[in-house]
Design an enzyme around this catalytic site. Structure first.
Site, PDB file in Angstrom:
ATOM      1  N   SER A   1     -34.162   3.625  -6.313  1.00 37.19           N
ATOM      2  CA  SER A   1     -34.597   2.904  -7.508  1.00 37.19           C
ATOM      3  C   SER A   1     -34.487   3.726  -8.794  1.00 37.19           C
ATOM      4  O   SER A   1     -33.411   4.167  -9.162  1.00 37.19           O
ATOM      5  CB  SER A   1     -36.035   2.429  -7.261  1.00 37.19           C
ATOM      6  OG  SER A   1     -36.504   1.637  -8.298  1.00 37.19           O
TER       7      SER A   1
ATOM      8  N   ASN B   1     -44.641  -2.507 -15.163  1.00 35.97           N
ATOM      9  CA  ASN B   1     -43.403  -1.726 -15.162  1.00 35.97           C
ATOM     10  C   ASN B   1     -42.136  -2.581 -15.150  1.00 35.97           C
ATOM     11  O   ASN B   1     -41.032  -2.056 -15.115  1.00 35.97           O
ATOM     12  CB  ASN B   1     -43.392  -0.750 -13.985  1.00 35.97           C
ATOM     13  CG  ASN B   1     -43.399  -1.451 -12.628  1.00 35.97           C
ATOM     14  OD1 ASN B   1     -42.955  -2.578 -12.489  1.00 35.97           O
ATOM     15  ND2 ASN B   1     -43.918  -0.759 -11.616  1.00 35.97           N
TER      16      ASN B   1
ATOM     17  N   PRO C   1     -54.191   7.173  -6.073  1.00 43.73           N
ATOM     18  CA  PRO C   1     -53.162   8.056  -5.533  1.00 43.73           C
ATOM     19  C   PRO C   1     -51.829   7.322  -5.574  1.00 43.73           C
ATOM     20  O   PRO C   1     -51.777   6.132  -5.269  1.00 43.73           O
ATOM     21  CB  PRO C   1     -53.608   8.269  -4.085  1.00 43.73           C
ATOM     22  CG  PRO C   1     -54.420   7.069  -3.741  1.00 43.73           C
ATOM     23  CD  PRO C   1     -55.046   6.582  -5.014  1.00 43.73           C
TER      24      PRO C   1
ATOM     25  N   ARG D   1     -52.448   9.282 -10.075  1.00 42.55           N
ATOM     26  CA  ARG D   1     -52.155   8.715 -11.392  1.00 42.55           C
ATOM     27  C   ARG D   1     -53.437   8.307 -12.105  1.00 42.55           C
ATOM     28  O   ARG D   1     -54.372   7.804 -11.492  1.00 42.55           O
ATOM     29  CB  ARG D   1     -51.257   7.496 -11.258  1.00 42.55           C
ATOM     30  CG  ARG D   1     -49.928   7.809 -10.614  1.00 42.55           C
ATOM     31  CD  ARG D   1     -48.862   6.781 -10.982  1.00 42.55           C
ATOM     32  NE  ARG D   1     -47.718   6.861 -10.079  1.00 42.55           N
ATOM     33  CZ  ARG D   1     -46.750   7.766 -10.175  1.00 42.55           C
ATOM     34  NH1 ARG D   1     -46.766   8.675 -11.134  1.00 42.55           N
ATOM     35  NH2 ARG D   1     -45.756   7.788  -9.311  1.00 42.55           N
TER      36      ARG D   1
HETATM   37  C1  16G Z   1     -42.830   1.242  -5.933  1.00 41.76           C
HETATM   38  C2  16G Z   1     -43.132  -0.223  -5.854  1.00 41.76           C
HETATM   39  C3  16G Z   1     -43.596  -0.729  -7.185  1.00 41.76           C
HETATM   40  C4  16G Z   1     -44.787   0.071  -7.660  1.00 41.76           C
HETATM   41  C5  16G Z   1     -44.508   1.547  -7.618  1.00 41.76           C
HETATM   42  C6  16G Z   1     -45.783   2.319  -7.815  1.00 41.76           C
HETATM   43  C7  16G Z   1     -41.971  -1.805  -4.433  1.00 41.76           C
HETATM   44  C8  16G Z   1     -40.654  -2.365  -4.062  1.00 41.76           C
HETATM   45  N1  16G Z   1     -41.946  -0.937  -5.440  1.00 41.76           N
HETATM   46  O1  16G Z   1     -41.775   1.486  -6.816  1.00 41.76           O
HETATM   47  O2  16G Z   1     -43.950  -2.066  -7.033  1.00 41.76           O
HETATM   48  O3  16G Z   1     -45.148  -0.286  -8.949  1.00 41.76           O
HETATM   49  O4  16G Z   1     -43.993   1.894  -6.351  1.00 41.76           O
HETATM   50  O5  16G Z   1     -45.537   3.651  -7.635  1.00 41.76           O
HETATM   51  O6  16G Z   1     -42.998  -2.123  -3.852  1.00 41.76           O
HETATM   52  P1  16G Z   1     -46.710   4.692  -7.464  1.00 41.76           P
HETATM   53  O7  16G Z   1     -47.514   4.284  -6.257  1.00 41.76           O
HETATM   54  O8  16G Z   1     -46.032   5.994  -7.334  1.00 41.76           O
HETATM   55  O9  16G Z   1     -47.534   4.611  -8.714  1.00 41.76           O
HETATM   56 MG    MG Z   2     -36.199  -0.456  -8.592  1.00 37.59          MG
END
Ligand code: 16G
Ligand code: MG
Length: 549
Positions: free
Chosen positions: A67, A379, A503, A511
């Site tokens: 991603s 986001n 987390p 975060r």
């Molecule tokens: C991933 C998730 C996204 C979320 C992000 C949070 C999927 C496909 N993607 O990219 O939805 O906003 O993680 O990241 O579920 P974090 O847990 O590191 O804050």
């Molecule tokens: Mg993506």
């Protein structure tokens, strides 16, 4: 029928697990440095095939992508038959299997898994897979293919593609020839379906200004090119950051995540973007979308996932009303704790709003409970779901005036325009353009639907992020004990203050999000809370980041 142990054993020996690493199927699948993922890919091939067998030979998707992460990272995630995320219980099985340290252990664990999950091995296994443009992709796909081949799966290579197209292909394949047919099960089918709906929705709307699209130097560049061929008579897409050959360019100082986190224009867009002109950024696999424009003082104005949700929801509500269906179809919103307080206030005065934990699967499932569920993460990841019952109502409704008929047609076309399997930057982009064209909005009018509260996101590196446990859709910490009370105490001192700590599911950090009436206060609150988090976990005072106040 039993597992082809010998074939798996022989192939597995070519994909040894790095001894010191532990893998986890997290929010977005397995994701880490691309050059450590060979064994995981091989195993995922086998797991995907077993998932297919478990579901009576339905086609399962495998997407190789990291991603918005930097180029050396890569990852893999599985897609369930209706194009949705892998069922949660299998995330744990995948993690266990990925961490077996030898081929013998892996084969044993597989046999045990097949028994306990009651998988009928005589069923066929069908898998479709794709990858983004990362240089580590081809080797990882080769390892995946080794796994698929070893277990004898019927596999289809979708090549270099966006994540949402892969999700579309899974659903289209599994519904082919049924009453739920989702579309032709090819990329061409995807482009044709969406662009045809777009053209119907903007028929008669002339002079849509060109849209600058930052492709994050990723696979979205191909999708922009394909759509351009089909819709350029209606909307001109101007791709920037479409460089797929320079090493390290992917997501580097560009793309949706850069825009959202830095809250500024990608430097590469400065020479391109004119005052007032709207632009948008995709992420590296084209499932996130951020819009923005430069106001009359050339200040950067961001139109994030929350603003997209507000724009789209208001439009659908209006169409439903105009079609005479407001008593039958209701529209609801799903957000996460990251949704700007301004958006939550605006939306909840008009519609039911639900807050869920971060991660697409949580939003998606919650949105399924509405007749029309609009879900977006701040986001920029999101989509709109129309329930089966809603589709039935749309199909059967007899409009009583030409105006009702027009509105009904628009809604039906929206169900075709929107990729309902998962958030899709390209489909969302065209959706936004449809609404802007219908409302005759520029970025300015859209932006003024509500005012964003200034906010700040900070990450804290801690010894063990797993001690952080949350409740109430991640808005409250339950562990470490007592920390939430200290945070509350701080938040009370700020006007319109709000903060939460969670987390990360994708990085080894905690975060911290904070918002307040003015920017400097939002920054201060975020760093104060980050300081609390740091101290709580026994961080070395000498190493305490200076900005944590
Ligand atoms: C991933 C998730 C996204 C979320 C992000 C949070 C999927 C496909 N993607 O990219 O939805 O906003 O993680 O990241 O579920 P974090 O847990 O590191 O804050
Ligand atoms: Mg993506």
């Amino acid at each position: 029928m039993s597992l082809p142990i010998q074939a798996i054993q022989a192939a597995g020996d070519r994909h040894p697990k790095p001894a010191h690493l532990r893998f986890q199927y997290g929010t977005a699948g397995f994701r880490t440095l691309g050059n450590t993922l060979d064994s995981v890919m091989f195993k995922v091939g086998i797991i995907a095939a077993l998932r297919s067998k478990k579901l009576d030979g339905k086609t399962i998707g495998v997407m190789v992508t990291a991603s918005h992460n930097p180029e050396p990272d890569n990852g893999v995630k599985l897609v369930d038959p209706r194009g949705e995320m892998l069922e949660a219980s299998w995330e744990g099985y995948a993690t266990t299997l990925a961490n077996t340290s030898t081929t013998e252990e892996f084969v044993e664990a597989l046999a045990e898994f097949v028994r306990s999950a009651k998988i009928d091995l005589s069923k066929p296994a069908r898998v479709v897979y794709g990858r983004d443009t990362r240089p580590s992709g081809p080797a990882l796909v080769a390892a995946l293919e080794d796994g698929l081949h070893a277990i004898g799966a019927e596999a289809r290579d979708a090549g270099v593609t966006t994540t949402p197209i892969l999700h579309y292909l899974v659903r289209a394949t599994n519904t082919k020839g049924t009453k739920d047919a989702y579309g032709e099960d090819t990329s061409e089918g995807y482009y044709d379906k969406i662009s045809a709906a777009f053209k119907k929705l903007v028929a008669g709307k002339a002079g849509i200004p060109p849209l600058v699209v930052d492709c994050a130097n990723g696979v979205g560049a191909y999708a922009v090119e394909e759509f351009s061929k089909l819709i350029s008579d209606k909307l001109q897409l101007v791709p920037v950051n479409a460089d797929l050959t320079t090493p390290g360019a992917l997501n580097n100082a560009c793309g949706a995540d850069f825009v959202k986190t830095m809250q500024r224009l990608p430097p590469s867009l400065s020479p391109v973007l004119k005052t007032g002109q709207r632009a948008c950024s995709l992420d590296g696999d084209a499932d996130r979308l951020m819009y923005y424009y430069l106001d009359d003082r050339d200040q950067f104005r961001m139109l994030d996932g929350d603003k997209i949700a507000a724009l789209v929801a208001a439009f659908i509500v209006e169409l439903v009303k105009n079609a005479g269906l407001e008593d039958e179809i209701s529209v609801g919103i799903v957000q996460t704790a990251y949704a700007n307080g301004g958006s939550t206030k605006y939306l909840s005065q008009r519609l039911p709003v639900k807050c869920v934990s971060t991660g697409v699967k949580h939003l998606h499932h919650a949105a399924e409970h509405y007749d029309v569920g609009v879900y977006f993460e701040a986001n920029g990841h999101g989509t709109v779901l129309f329930s089966a019952e809603t589709n039935k109502i749309l199909a059967e409704h007899q409009p009583s005036t030409p105006a009702q008929s027009t509105a009904l047609n628009h809604i039906v076309n929206l169900t075709q325009l929107i990729n309902q399997t998962v958030g899709d930057a390209l489909s969302d982009l065209l959706l936004v353009e449809v609404v802007l064209a219908h409302k005759s909005y520029s970025g300015v009018e859209w932006d003024s639907l509500y005012v964003d509260l200034p906010n700040r996101l900070v990450k804290v590196v801690v010894a063990d992020r797993h001690i952080f446990k949350t409740e109430d859709a991640e808005r409250r910490l339950v562990s470490p004990a007592g920390l939430q009370e200290k945070i509350n105490e701080l938040v009370r001192r700020y006007e319109a203050g709000r903060a939460f700590v969670r987390p990360s599911g994708t990085e080894d950090v905690v975060r911290v999000y904070a918002e307040a009436m003015v920017k400097s206060q939002a920054d201060e609150l975020a760093f104060r809370v980050a300081g609390l988090v740091y101290d709580e976990t026994g961080g070395d005072p000498a190493q305490r980041p200076a900005e944590f106040l």
